[in-house]
Design an enzyme around this catalytic site. Structure first.
Site, short mmCIF file in Angstrom:
data_model
loop_
_atom_site.label_atom_id
_atom_site.label_comp_id
_atom_site.label_asym_id
_atom_site.label_seq_id
_atom_site.Cartn_x
_atom_site.Cartn_y
_atom_site.Cartn_z
N GLU A 46 0.71 -1.32 -0.04
CA GLU A 46 -0.05 0.11 -0.07
C GLU A 46 0.99 1.29 0.06
OE1 GLU A 46 -2.90 0.69 -0.56
OE2 GLU A 46 -3.76 -1.58 -0.54
N TYR A 129 -6.36 6.56 4.27
CA TYR A 129 -6.55 5.46 3.50
C TYR A 129 -5.70 4.15 3.58
CZ TYR A 129 -5.59 2.74 -0.66
OH TYR A 129 -5.54 1.50 -1.40
N ASP A 147 -9.68 5.03 -2.75
CA ASP A 147 -8.65 5.43 -3.42
C ASP A 147 -9.38 6.09 -4.73
OD1 ASP A 147 -9.57 3.12 -5.03
OD2 ASP A 147 -7.63 2.41 -5.20
#
Ligand code: SF4
Length: 365
Positions: A46, A129, A147
Site C-alpha cells: 500500500e 487511506y 482510492d
C-alpha cells in the site's frame, strides 16, 4: 451529506463479491479471496502503491520482500540501503517513512502491526487511506477504503455530478453505506479491481459490469462523463542545471540531498536551486572548477506541483580539483546501484548517452 438516490444499492456488495471471487486480479501482495493477507505485505504494497501504478510496483515489492521478508529485517536495514532499493519509485519521503514505520513496529509493537485504524494512523507514513486498507485487507475488519478507483466507481454508482475534489465528502458517505460488515477487505479490493479493469476512467465497459442494475450513471447514460473535475490550474515551470563531472579515473561526482524536502535523502548529480526562470549563467553553482560543456537537449520531469527543466553541463576535473570537491565520487559502473531518483537517471542518461538506461542495470544488482 449523501445525496438521495432512488436506487436500492444494497445488492452492490454481494454482487461485487461474487464477481471478485471469479475475477480477482492476481497480484504479488494479495491473498486469495476469503483469506487474510500478511499485514507486512499489505502495508508495504500500500505504501508503494501510493501515487504509483500496480505495474511499476510489482518488481519493487518482490525485491523488498526478498531482501527484507519481515518488518524486523526491514527495520534493521540501513536507511541508505532502503533508499537505494526505492530509487525510481518516486515520492521519496515514502521510503524514509517506510523505514521509520518499520523501526516503530519492530520495537514498539513487537513486530506486529496494530489492527485498528486509529493506532495505524499514528505510525509514520500511514494516513487514513492506508490505515483503512490495512485494517480491512490484512485484518478483515470493517473499514471503508477509498482510492482513486473507488472515487470513480462510487461517483458513477450514485451519479454524483458535483466535481472532484468537492464531491469527496459525499463519495465517502456513499461508500460507507456500501461497505459490508463481512469481507470488507475483499470488498475494498473488488472495488479497486472493478475500477482498474471495467469501470475505467475513459469508456467504462458497462456491458461486462456486475453492477449495471444498481448503477445510476449507467441508467442515465452519463457514465463516461463522470466523475467531473474542477479545472486544474496550470503547473508552474521551474528551471535549473546539473553538473555531471568526472575525475581522471572516470568516477562521477554525486551529492546526497538534504533529508527533508523533495527527493530528500536521495543522491543527485550536483544541481542548482530550481528557479522560476531559466538563468543566463549557472556557473556560480558549479561544484568545482572545470571546463563545462553544455549538453544538447534538456531534461524534463514533472512533479506533482511543478514541471522542471534542467540544462546539463559535463566537465572533467583534475585530481587536485576533484580532491577539494565535497560529495561522493562514484565509479560509473556503480551509478545504477545508487539511490538516484528518476530525474537524476535522466540527467545521467543525457550526460552519458552511450551507456543506456540505468534502470535495466539496477535490476541486475
Ligand atoms: S455500470 Fe458502468 S459506470 Fe456503472 S459501475 Fe459498472 S462499469 Fe461503472
Amino acid at each position: 451529506m449523501a445525496a438521495k438516490s432512488k436506487t436500492d444499492h444494497r445488492p452492490v456488495a454481494p454482487a461485487l463479491l461474487r464477481w471478485y471471487d471469479k475475477h480477482a486480479r492476481v497480484l504479488p501482495w494479495r491473498s486469495r479471496p476469503g483469506e487474510h493477507a500478511d499485514p507486512y505485505a499489505v502495508w508495504l504494497s500500500e505504501i508503494m502503491l501510493q501515487q504509483t501504478t500496480v505495474a511499476t510496483v510489482g518488481k519493487y515489492f518482490r525485491d523488498f520482500m526478498q531482501r527484507w521478508p519481515t518488518v524486523e529485517q526491514l527495520a534493521a536495514a540501513p536507511i541508505d540501503d532502503v533508499m537505494k532499493r526505492w530509487a525510481g519509485l518516486g515520492y521519496y519521503s515514502r521510503a524514509r517513512n517506510l523505514h521509520a514505520c518499520a523501526v516503530m513496529v519492530a520495537h514498539d509493537y513487537n513486530g506486529q502491526f496494530p489492527d485498528d485504524e486509529a493506532a495505524l494512523q499514528k505510525l509514520p507514513g500511514i494516513g487514513p487511506y492506508t490505515a483503512a486498507a490495512i485494517t480491512a485487507i490484512a485484518f478483515g475488519k470493517r473499514a471503508t477504503v477509498i482510492d482513486g478507483n473507488v472515487d470513480r466507481v462510487v461517483t458513477r454508482l450514485f451519479a454524483i455530478e458535483m466535481p472532484l475534489p468537492l464531491s469527496k465528502p459525499e463519495i465517502r458517505a456513499q461508500a460507507e453505506t456500501l461497505t459490508p460488515d463481512k469481507r470488507a477487505g475483499d470488498f475494498a479490493q473488488a472495488m479497486m479491481d472493478l475500477g482498474a479493469t471495467i469501470c475505467t476512467p475513459k469508456s467504462p465497459s458497462c456491458n461486462r459490469c456486475p453492477l449495471t442494475e444498481v448503477c445510476d450513471a449507467y441508467a442515465q447514460g452519463i457514465a463516461d462523463t463522470l466523475p467531473r473535475r474542477a479545472p486544474k490550474k496550470p503547473r508552474p515551470v521551474r528551471h535549473g542545471a546539473c553538473f555531471f563531472v568526472t575525475r581522471p579515473d572516470g568516477a562521477v561526482l554525486l551529492r546526497k540531498r538534504v533529508a527533508k524536502g523533495l527527493l530528500g535523502g536521495m543522491m543527485e548529480v550536483p544541481t542548482t536551486p530550481w528557479l522560476d526562470a531559466a538563468a543566463e549563467d549557472y556557473s556560480e553553482f558549479a561544484p568545482l572548477k572545470a571546463k563545462w560543456k553544455k549538453r544538447m537537449g534538456l531534461v524534463e520531469h514533472t512533479f506533482t506541483h511543478f514541471h522542471l527543466i534542467l540544462t546539463v553541463f559535463v566537465g572533467a576535473a583534475g585530481a587536485k580539483e576533484a580532491a577539494k570537491a565535497g560529495g561522493v565520487w562514484t565509479a560509473q559502473d556503480e551509478l545504477a546501484g545508487e539511490a538516484l531518483p528518476s530525474l537524476m537517471r535522466k540527467v545521467v542518461a543525457l550526460a552519458m548517452p552511450d551507456e543506456g538506461p540505468l534502470f535495466s542495470k539496477q535490476s541486475k544488482k
